[in-house]
Design an enzyme around this catalytic site. Structure first.
Site, mmCIF file in Angstrom:
data_model
loop_
_atom_site.group_PDB
_atom_site.id
_atom_site.type_symbol
_atom_site.label_atom_id
_atom_site.label_comp_id
_atom_site.label_asym_id
_atom_site.label_seq_id
_atom_site.Cartn_x
_atom_site.Cartn_y
_atom_site.Cartn_z
ATOM 1 C CD GLU A 231 32.286 75.565 42.464
ATOM 2 O OE1 GLU A 231 32.381 76.159 41.385
ATOM 3 O OE2 GLU A 231 32.139 74.323 42.546
ATOM 4 C CG PHE B 37 34.432 74.331 36.429
ATOM 5 C CD1 PHE B 37 34.645 74.986 37.622
ATOM 6 C CD2 PHE B 37 34.354 72.942 36.449
ATOM 7 C CE1 PHE B 37 34.758 74.280 38.822
ATOM 8 C CE2 PHE B 37 34.480 72.228 37.634
ATOM 9 C CZ PHE B 37 34.676 72.897 38.820
ATOM 10 N NE ARG C 225 31.814 72.122 33.644
ATOM 11 C CZ ARG C 225 30.605 71.746 33.208
ATOM 12 N NH1 ARG C 225 30.297 71.830 31.925
ATOM 13 N NH2 ARG C 225 29.685 71.311 34.042
ATOM 14 C CG PHE D 51 32.817 86.244 37.833
ATOM 15 C CD1 PHE D 51 31.671 86.351 37.068
ATOM 16 C CD2 PHE D 51 33.344 87.390 38.404
ATOM 17 C CE1 PHE D 51 31.056 87.585 36.880
ATOM 18 C CE2 PHE D 51 32.743 88.622 38.227
ATOM 19 C CZ PHE D 51 31.590 88.732 37.457
ATOM 20 C CB ALA E 165 28.026 73.712 37.428
ATOM 21 C CD GLU F 219 30.074 77.574 34.211
ATOM 22 O OE1 GLU F 219 29.257 76.651 34.373
ATOM 23 O OE2 GLU F 219 31.254 77.504 34.578
#
Ligand code: LUZ
Ligand code: MOS
Length: 753
Positions: free
Chosen positions: A227, A339, A305, A223, A504, A707
């Site tokens: 990353e 994000f 973002r 999730f 992403a 997402e």
């Protein structure tokens, strides 16, 4: 034997995660000594007591790092193990190795950190007042907001808070490392991004990257939490293996993971919205104070973002938005599904709610009036193509029979004294592409073996989202070979280099395209051979379902025979494919460009009741109209939407991430941090897909799905808020995620939140 689908192995409990793998002989177990206050200067790290516990114990500190003690890549502010200062409560300060986990954990507790406490800041606004920013602020501007506000019938200002969110992946973070022959380092990491992990290990051990191999088999969820932040644990395991010369496994337990690792960024924001008499939004301003935590990590990409989703699904002509990355003494907040976009969506939807309260124009009317239309330009100058905002929104109004639903709800509220009902809609328009432009690339390696079976390696990490199934589907359709002949391998830095994290929502877009390009190359070579065998030109040769067609007629030649013949003719049956999303550009100075390959559209309506006596919520239903393009796997996509909705609802209503003013984590166990379960989910979930549409940036016109649907959960916030308003029309509106029952009680009592 046929290739068994990942999902089948999963339900049989046959998938192996790192902790299920057999350990190499002599493997040591690692534990970390976490800091037990939020900020301090290290004077000494005392190891005597830990070492006395057992002869197998070794303690490793920052001074032992052989290379550069630094794993921060967006900004070098992240020592692998700190030598001078610790900056949050729960930061790993020392690594402890021992013969087994119990001993390692016990020894870690005995490591003493002697230090001097330093001042602690946890509030992003306080950090902003002190000008303590991770990087400079970022502003996007379009038109003239000040001038526009002068001509507005309504101008409303407000403040919006949104909390953090813990990932609660089922598999905690961990890694297993080994130094092999010739000093080569091999690491299996629970990471979304093996190449980033490889780079961090190489840098901290002082090795070239070709001496470090990182493999990611599959993850038990991520999730976003794995990353960037998997690098710490993999680098620590590698450091332990390097120093001890033994294999080392490091796995955090849940409590350590919840303390030590980053979460969704909390935001505190101010907005100002201006509209004409009829509800047309003319101007919007926002200041986002992002609580970035103690290090940079992915904060700038996340802030990007946010500022690129400031107006949600709406066209607003005059915009000025600014984002601040505020440094605090909390774990470094990091990527989490959405994000930075959910935070922005909550601000614009709050502003619209406030505008509705002030003007008396229903929210849905304001929403509908201002949705993006085909050909609109965003406030950062991106021309919107294949816009489906109205299509999704109108279909949702129709299928929920919104207007009669409103009447039913008001009737219900009239009759019901203690249980009150509310409903709300949110439209979504979510940009797909990494906000850091160079990341929009992917590679794939495809082998066809002489028996006709196909093996595919890409940078896409399987973390339960079935990306491997989607890639197999792309390969199967491209080569015209049945799905069961395709196997998608785990990701390693040996097969595909310099991969971007699977993140992403782009995993199947980017890696699917790279795999498709490799397949097209192989197919081109094979078509030549097939043409020769069939006495036809390669252009009329087609591959379908394991057979070769000539002029749309099935021939006797099968895929398998062709592969044997091609191999005999010494034709290369392997290819590397590479894809870089075309046409992206962004001018950071002007804050203008096309940062996204495309947008995903949709809309959701949530209906909920609040029991005002018990303080409980009941999410009655959710209706969703969603744009998945041409789905590569409809049941997978449905699952992604349901899962994202659950996380969005959890963030909006339930998950209460708390820290003391001293930075102490207060919600670092699953008994103090509540995540949504099946009984919290809406009792009916009606998900409808928009018709297919052209989408050239992806394989077979599919669309990213991970997402965008998380945003739908925000409708849960406004549905509950509307139910509370029905109970107490004089309640003071606040915009503060999560809307916990405690906050709801405050609203009912007429308190300020
Ligand atoms: N990760 C990232 C992401 O590095 N850049 C992004 O734009 C992004 N967006 C969503 C989720 N993860
Ligand atoms: Mo990202 S939040 O790792 O897709």
């Amino acid at each position: 034997m046929k290739n068994i689908a990942e999902s089948a192995l999963n339900v049989r409990g046959q998938t192996q995660y790192i902790d299920d793998l057999p350990e190499p002989a002599g493997c040591l177990q690692a534990a970390v000594r976490l800091s037990d206050s939020a900020h301090g200067r290290i004077i000494a790290i005392k190891t005597d007591k830990a070492l006395a516990l057992d002869p197998s114990v070794q303690v490793i500190t920052g001074k032992d790092v052989p290379g550069v003690n630094q794993i921060g890549f967006n900004k070098p502010d992240e020592p692998l193990l700190p030598e001078h200062e610790w900056e949050y409560w729960g930061q790993p300060v020392a690594l402890v190795l021992a013969k087994n986990r119990e001993t390692a954990r016990a020894a870690a507790k005995l490591v003493e950190i002697e230090g001097e406490e330093l001042p602690v800041v946890t509030d992003p606004r306080e950090a902003a007042r002190n000008s303590d920013f991770i990087l400079p602020s970022r502003t996007i501007q379009c038109g003239d907001t000040e001038e526009a506000f002068k001509h507005c019938a309504y101008v409303i200002e407000g403040r919006v808070e949104s909390g953090g969110q813990e990932h609660v992946y089922l598999e905690t973070q961990g890694a297993m490392a080994e130094v092999r022959e010739g000093g080569k380092v091999f690491v299996i990491s629970s990471t979304q991004g093996p190449s980033g992990v490889q780079r961090a290990i190489a840098q901290s051990l002082g090795l070239p990257m070709n001496m470090v191999e990182v493999e990611a088999r599959r993850l038990g969820g991520a999730f976003g939490g794995k990353e960037d932040q998997a690098a710490t644990w993999a680098s620590l395991a590698a450091l332990g293996a390097w120093i001890s010369k033994k294999p080392v496994k490091l796995y955090l337990n849940r409590h350590e993971d919840m303390r030590a690792t980053g979460k969704r960024h909390p935001y505190s924001s101010d907005f100002k919205i201006g509209a004409a008499q009829d509800g047309t939004i003319l101007a919007f301003e926002a200041d986002y104070y992002q609580n970035s935590g103690s290090t940079c990590d992915l904060s700038p990409a996340i802030l990007a973002r946010t500022v690129l989703h400031a107006t949600g699904a709406y066209k607003i002509p005059n915009v000025r938005v600014t984002g601040y990355m505020c440094k605090t003494n909390l774990p470094s907040f990091t990527a989490f599904r959405g994000f930075g976009a959910p935070q922005a969506f909550f601000v614009i939807e709050s502003a619209i709610d406030a505008l509705s309260q002030a003007s008396g124009i229903p929210v849905v009317e304001i929403q509908k009036k201002n949705l993006y239309r085909e050909g609109d330009s965003t406030y950062f100058g991106m021309e919107m193509e294949r816009v489906r905002a109205h299509e999704a929104f109108d279909r949702l109004l129709e299928k929920t029979q919104w207007h009669s639903l409103q009447a039913e709800i008001s009737d219900f509220n009239h009759k019901s004294r203690t249980v009150k009902k509310g409903a709300a809609i949110i439209p979504v328009c979510f940009g797909i592409s990494f906000t850091k432009l160079p990341m929009n690339q992917a590679g794939a390696l495809v082998h066809v073996y002489v028996d006709g079976s196909v093996l595919v390696s890409t940078g896409a990490i399987e973390m339960g989202q079935q990306v491997s199934r989607k890639i197999a589907t792309v390969v199967s359709e491209t080569l015209g070979v049945p799905l069961e002949n395709i196997r998608v391998e785990r990701t390693t830095t040996l097969t595909v280099a310099n991969t971007v994290p699977t993140a992403a929502s782009t995993g199947s877009d980017l890696n699917g395209m790279a795999a498709r390009i490799a397949c097209l190359e192989i197919k081109k070579r094979l078509a030549g051979k097939a043409g020769e065998l069939l006495g036809a030109s390669p252009e009329v040769v087609r591959f379908e379902n394991g057979m070769i067609f000539k002029n749309d007629e099935k021939t006797e030649l099968s895929w398998k025979d062709l592969i044997v013949k091609a191999n005999e003719a010494r034709i290369d049956l392997s290819a590397h494919g590479f894809y870089a999303t075309p046409d992206l550009f962004y001018d950071m100075k002007a804050e203008r460009g096309k940062p996204f390959a495309y947008h995903v559209y949709g809309a959701a309506a949530v209906v909920a009741t609040v029991d005002t006596m018990r303080g409980t919520y009941d999410l009655e239903s959710v209706s969703i109209v969603h744009d998945i393009g041409h789905s590569l796997d409809i049941s997978v996509d449905r699952g992604q939407i349901e899962g994202a909705l659950a996380q969005g609802l959890g963030w909006s209503l339930l998950e209460d991430l708390r820290f003391g003013t001293d930075g102490k984590p207060m919600s670092d166990t699953l008994s103090t941090y509540k995540v949504p379960d099946i009984s919290f989910m809406p009792r009916t979930m009606d998900i409808e897909f928009l018709p297919e549409i052209e989408n050239p940036a992806t394989p077979f016109n599919s669309k990213a799905v991970g997402e965008p649907p998380l945003q739908y959960g925000i409708a849960g916030y406004f549905a509950i808020l509307n139910a509370l308003r029905a109970a107490n029309p004089a309640g003071k509106t606040f915009y503060s995620i999560p809307l916990t029952p405690e906050k709801a009680a405050g609203f009912l009592d007429g308190a300020e939140v």
